[in-house]
Design an enzyme around this catalytic site. Structure first.
Site, PDB file in Angstrom:
ATOM      1  N   ASP A   1       0.812  -1.210   0.000  1.00 35.80           N
ATOM      2  CA  ASP A   1       0.000   0.000   0.000  1.00 35.80           C
ATOM      3  C   ASP A   1       0.849   1.266   0.000  1.00 35.80           C
ATOM      4  O   ASP A   1       0.476   2.274  -0.609  1.00 35.80           O
ATOM      5  CB  ASP A   1      -0.922   0.001   1.218  1.00 35.80           C
ATOM      6  CG  ASP A   1      -2.191  -0.797   0.977  1.00 35.80           C
ATOM      7  OD1 ASP A   1      -2.149  -1.707   0.125  1.00 35.80           O
ATOM      8  OD2 ASP A   1      -3.211  -0.522   1.623  1.00 35.80           O
TER       9      ASP A   1
ATOM     10  N   CYS B   1       0.681  -7.960   5.083  1.00 30.93           N
ATOM     11  CA  CYS B   1       0.359  -6.556   4.835  1.00 30.93           C
ATOM     12  C   CYS B   1      -1.134  -6.335   4.623  1.00 30.93           C
ATOM     13  O   CYS B   1      -1.920  -7.269   4.659  1.00 30.93           O
ATOM     14  CB  CYS B   1       1.197  -6.018   3.677  1.00 30.93           C
ATOM     15  SG  CYS B   1       2.934  -5.784   4.160  1.00 30.93           S
TER      16      CYS B   1
ATOM     17  N   GLU C   1      -6.960   4.730  -0.394  1.00 28.86           N
ATOM     18  CA  GLU C   1      -6.575   5.313   0.887  1.00 28.86           C
ATOM     19  C   GLU C   1      -6.081   6.737   0.682  1.00 28.86           C
ATOM     20  O   GLU C   1      -5.419   7.033  -0.313  1.00 28.86           O
ATOM     21  CB  GLU C   1      -5.477   4.476   1.549  1.00 28.86           C
ATOM     22  CG  GLU C   1      -5.957   3.131   2.026  1.00 28.86           C
ATOM     23  CD  GLU C   1      -4.888   2.366   2.763  1.00 28.86           C
ATOM     24  OE1 GLU C   1      -5.241   1.380   3.415  1.00 28.86           O
ATOM     25  OE2 GLU C   1      -3.703   2.743   2.678  1.00 28.86           O
TER      26      GLU C   1
ATOM     27  N   SER D   1      -5.580   5.455   5.338  1.00 28.57           N
ATOM     28  CA  SER D   1      -4.573   4.497   5.749  1.00 28.57           C
ATOM     29  C   SER D   1      -4.597   4.376   7.267  1.00 28.57           C
ATOM     30  O   SER D   1      -4.998   5.297   7.979  1.00 28.57           O
ATOM     31  CB  SER D   1      -3.194   4.977   5.295  1.00 28.57           C
ATOM     32  OG  SER D   1      -2.169   4.279   5.966  1.00 28.57           O
TER      33      SER D   1
END
Length: 553
Positions: free
Chosen positions: A78, A119, A442, A468
């Protein structure tokens, strides 16, 4: 055994011959066959060390009398995908990961499976697969990254994103930025704060699908390797006993996970993922469950991005078992729920103590009296929205201001960095929801830029996209219905008054229902931003955020 359907009897001689082509002996073939879903790759720092984890898992499986068979899955970073088209694909990868594991475990009927993620979307993707497949399963993650050290202070990835805004505001030089860039991520692991990856690793432990310690043991610790070996041993025992995720995980297990989430101050994305895992497992969970549990659960930890502690500090203080032990003092957990250890939650935490009260406070002196997350509803979010209230400055708990509206993250980011945002305004970034993005990007770059320019106590940001786990400030996401689905957020115009009341759990657009309806009727039909490939298909299937951004079962 489940694997008998692919290896036992005269008709399966061709199948056994193919297994022997892998080097397996007759003795290995007759044993329980354990699949290993490994998301190792050389793109994601959190996943670069998963090869070693898999080797330890294999050793544990073999020592317990099983035969391991490893296969791979995809995994998106990400942080690297943030702020460009790559982030459109991150949330959608969750369903791809679950689907790919399902395909492998159905095509090759394993007796059990070990899932190795580390993750943001990989962890929930693998947990979804475990619930959907319902075969004996244990999750073992790669563990968190150690914090970096910048001029004597522990720092995590959130600080480098905020530094971009500080450059724009003239509060940091490019030389400072380069120095920070070189030290902030000192090695492998999931980024060191309580961001989404580490939140989900902790909640997988609280759910009961991992062995104790999974959430916090650092990636570089030998203890992590030993835990992986124990996970391999344990899955063989589960396979022999026929213990499956749906036989272990109940609605009460999810309530335990939400309780831990509120106590540690986890990422807003946990609402999406926990609801999705429950949905695919056939269990009922709603946003109201989060508010109900938040209202009774004190916030005990001050982990980055809301505080100065990092995952290594939580581990040193006793990790999730210590958090759960403290919560149990207030009868806040269902201690009779079973876990993959073969024991109950209560048995797992018996004798566990908090080792550092500076990191995990007591129930008698919590950091906040209620939990880390809050669900807000109102005329702007009839179906709900989410804020990480533990990371909001108290001066912004109640805020009313004029809207500044942007139809994409890029537009909003440009306005923030060029100092076009004024004190008191409410930044609105829309058409970034599950359908509208598509993929519900995000917004770490905008929230970090706001903090970097020093306006995190002066402006709020709301979006139908996500934030996030590294975001902080008055950042309210997951607004449902989203703009692409005709939600009220699509009706906002520059200057409209928006009222935020976090203690009152309200998010309102100060317009009449008639005016909101009139404006929505004038908006042309939504056109997807990505019109071919996987994400185009994703946009036609995905639910709203308040349902967990899931596909029809």
């Amino acid at each position: 055994m489940r694997s008998d359907s692919m290896k036992t009897g005269v008709a399966r001689a061709p199948h056994r011959s193919l297994m022997k082509a892998l080097g397996l002996t007759d003795k290995e073939i007759v044993r329980p066959i354990i699949g290993i879903a490994n998301s190792f790759n050389e793109v994601v720092p959190g996943h670069a060390g998963l090869g070693s984890i898999a080797e330890m898992v294999k050793a544990g499986i073999r020592s317990a009398g099983g035969t391991p068979m490893e296969f791979g899955t995809i995994g998106v970073c990400d942080g690297i995908a943030m702020g460009h088209i790559g982030m459109n694909y991150s949330l959608g990868s969750r369903e791809l990961i679950a689907d790919s594991i399902e395909v492998m475990a159905m095509a090759h009927p394993f007796d059990g499976i070990v899932l190795i993620p580390n993750c943001d979307k990989i962890i929930p993707g693998m947990l979804i697969a475990a619930m959907r497949l319902d075969i004996p399963a244990v999750v073992i993650s790669g563990g968190p990254m150690l914090a970096g050290c910048f001029r004597g202070k522990a720092v995590g990835l959130d600080k480098i994103f905020e530094a971009v805004g500080e450059i724009s505001a003239g509060r940091m030089t490019e030389e400072d930025l380069k120095e920070l860039e070189d030290v902030i991520c000192p090695g492998i692991g999931s980024c060191s704060g309580l961001f989404t990856a580490n939140s989900m690793n902790c909640l997988a432990e609280a759910l009961g699908l991992t062995l104790p310690g999974n959430g916090s043991i650092p990636a570089v610790a030998a203890e992590r390797l030993r835990l992986a070996k124990l996970a391999g041993e344990r899955v063989v025992e589960l396979a022999e006993k026929g213990m499956t995720p749906r036989g272990i995980i109940t609605r009460r297990s999810f309530e335990n996970a939400i309780t831990v989430d509120m106590a540690i101050g986890g990422s807003t994305n946990t609402t999406l993922h926990l609801m999705a895992i429950a949905y695919y497992g056939g269990l009922e969970l709603s946003l109201e469950d989060f508010n109900r549990i938040s209202g009774r659960t004190p916030h005990l930890c001050n982990l980055a991005p809301g505080g100065d502690d990092h995952m290594e500090d939580l581990d040193r203080a006793g990790g999730i078992p210590a958090v759960m032990a403290e919560l149990s003092r207030g009868d806040l957990l269902h201690l009779d729920e079973f876990t993959v250890t073969g024991s109950t939650v209560g048995e797992n935490i018996r004798g566990v103590e908090v080792l550092d009260r500076e990191v995990i406070t007591s129930l008698d002196a919590p950091r906040h009296s209620d939990g880390g997350l809050a669900i807000l509803r109102g005329s702007l979010a009839p179906d709900g929205s989410v804020v990480k209230q533990s990371a909001v400055d108290p001066t912004m708990f109640r805020h009313s201001g004029p809207a500044r509206v942007f139809n994409s993250e890029e537009e909003g980011m440009e306005a923030i960095l060029s100092r076009q945002i004024r004190k008191g305004e409410v930044i609105v970034i829309r058409y970034e929801g599950p359908r509208g993005g598509p993929g519900m990007r995000e917004m770490l770059s905008p929230t970090s830029a706001i903090a970097g320019v020093g306006m995190d106590r002066e402006v709020a940001l709301i979006t139908d996209g996500r934030f996030s786990g590294a975001s902080r400030g008055a950042s309210i996401g997951h607004i449902s219905p989203e703009a692409a689905a005709g939600g009220p957020v699509a009706a906002i115009r520059d200057g409209d008054e928006i009222e935020i009341d976090i203690p009152g759990k309200r998010l309102d657009l100060k317009l009449s229902d008639d005016e909101i309806g009139r404006r929505l009727s004038e908006i042309p039909p939504w056109e997807p931003k990505i019109r071919e490939g996987y994400m185009a298909r994703y946009a036609t299937l995905v639910s709203s955020a308040d349902k967990g951004a899931v596909f029809p079962r």
